[in-house]
Design a protein around this motif. Structure first.
Motif, PDB file in Angstrom:
ATOM      1  N   GLU A  24       0.828  -1.209   0.000  1.00 51.09           N
ATOM      2  CA  GLU A  24       0.000   0.000   0.000  1.00 51.09           C
ATOM      3  C   GLU A  24       0.861   1.257   0.000  1.00 51.09           C
ATOM      4  OE1 GLU A  24      -2.204  -0.936   3.526  1.00 51.09           O
ATOM      5  OE2 GLU A  24      -4.008  -1.422   2.370  1.00 51.09           O
ATOM      6  N   LYS A  25       1.960   1.221   0.747  1.00 52.70           N
ATOM      7  CA  LYS A  25       2.885   2.358   0.765  1.00 52.70           C
ATOM      8  C   LYS A  25       3.462   2.593  -0.626  1.00 52.70           C
ATOM      9  CE  LYS A  25       4.308   1.664   5.546  1.00 52.70           C
ATOM     10  NZ  LYS A  25       5.435   1.321   6.434  1.00 52.70           N
ATOM     11  N   TYR A  26       3.875   1.508  -1.248  1.00 50.93           N
ATOM     12  CA  TYR A  26       4.436   1.615  -2.596  1.00 50.93           C
ATOM     13  C   TYR A  26       3.402   2.185  -3.562  1.00 50.93           C
ATOM     14  CZ  TYR A  26       5.776   0.211  -7.275  1.00 50.93           C
ATOM     15  OH  TYR A  26       6.041   0.213  -8.625  1.00 50.93           O
ATOM     16  N   LEU A  27       2.181   1.683  -3.513  1.00 49.20           N
ATOM     17  CA  LEU A  27       1.135   2.146  -4.426  1.00 49.20           C
ATOM     18  C   LEU A  27       0.788   3.613  -4.189  1.00 49.20           C
ATOM     19  CD1 LEU A  27      -1.175  -0.991  -4.524  1.00 49.20           C
ATOM     20  CD2 LEU A  27       0.340  -0.152  -6.330  1.00 49.20           C
TER      21      LEU A  27
ATOM     22  N   GLU B  29       5.308  17.010  -1.368  1.00 47.72           N
ATOM     23  CA  GLU B  29       4.215  16.040  -1.254  1.00 47.72           C
ATOM     24  C   GLU B  29       4.731  14.662  -0.849  1.00 47.72           C
ATOM     25  OE1 GLU B  29       2.431  16.428  -5.117  1.00 47.72           O
ATOM     26  OE2 GLU B  29       1.049  17.988  -4.455  1.00 47.72           O
ATOM     27  N   VAL B  30       5.877  14.273  -1.381  1.00 43.66           N
ATOM     28  CA  VAL B  30       6.472  12.978  -1.026  1.00 43.66           C
ATOM     29  C   VAL B  30       6.858  12.973   0.458  1.00 43.66           C
ATOM     30  CG1 VAL B  30       8.511  11.511  -1.347  1.00 43.66           C
ATOM     31  CG2 VAL B  30       7.216  12.296  -3.326  1.00 43.66           C
TER      32      VAL B  30
ATOM     33  N   ASN C 257       3.122  10.200   6.692  1.00 43.71           N
ATOM     34  CA  ASN C 257       1.882   9.466   6.937  1.00 43.71           C
ATOM     35  C   ASN C 257       2.035   7.954   6.749  1.00 43.71           C
ATOM     36  OD1 ASN C 257       0.501  11.858   7.407  1.00 43.71           O
ATOM     37  ND2 ASN C 257      -0.043  12.096   5.260  1.00 43.71           N
ATOM     38  N   LEU C 258       3.127   7.522   6.128  1.00 48.85           N
ATOM     39  CA  LEU C 258       3.315   6.105   5.859  1.00 48.85           C
ATOM     40  C   LEU C 258       3.988   5.358   7.006  1.00 48.85           C
ATOM     41  CD1 LEU C 258       4.406   6.147   2.103  1.00 48.85           C
ATOM     42  CD2 LEU C 258       2.155   5.646   3.038  1.00 48.85           C
TER      43      LEU C 258
END
Length: 124
Positions: free
Chosen positions: A5-8, A115-116, A122-123
């Protein structure tokens, strides 16, 4: 959050940035092509050398150059040493707007960096 999910989430953010055109309808991929052509100077760069630099085949590069040629940002020149070899160079109009495109690319990359970093917080 799961690793996949983090990758996506990261991939989605980058794809959204890449999908948005910069100024004059130029994509990020087209900007990177223009950057290499512009750095080659007025004598231009051979299509094969440009393709290798960009990690594309000559056929892929030829297709990628079509919109830039249609917009009159780049032109094809005959190489002086080998008449079968073609070089690509910026037109005067392309050189004139290159600064605007580069400025927008840098602005977009600064925004993406922000943004990253926000997404990364948040990840965790």
């Amino acid at each position: 959050m799961e690793t996949a999910e983090k990758y996506l989430a990261m991939r989605s953010l980058i794809q959204k940035t890449e999908d948005r055109a910069l100024v004059y309808g130029v994509t990020i991929s087209e900007y990177l092509t223009l950057k290499e052509i512009q750095s080659a100077g007025t004598e231009g760069i051979s299509r094969s050398e440009l393709a290798a630099t960009l990690g594309k085949s000559v056929l892929e590069l030829t297709k990628a150059l079509m919109p830039l040629e249609k917009l009159c940002f780049v032109e094809t020149l005959a190489a002086t040493d080998n008449p079968r070899e073609r070089k690509v160079a910026m037109t005067q109009g392309g050189l004139g707007i290159y600064g605007d495109i580069e400025h927008e690319f840098n602005r977009r990359m600064n925004l993406l960096t922000f943004e990253v970093s926000q997404l990364a917080k948040n990840l965790v």
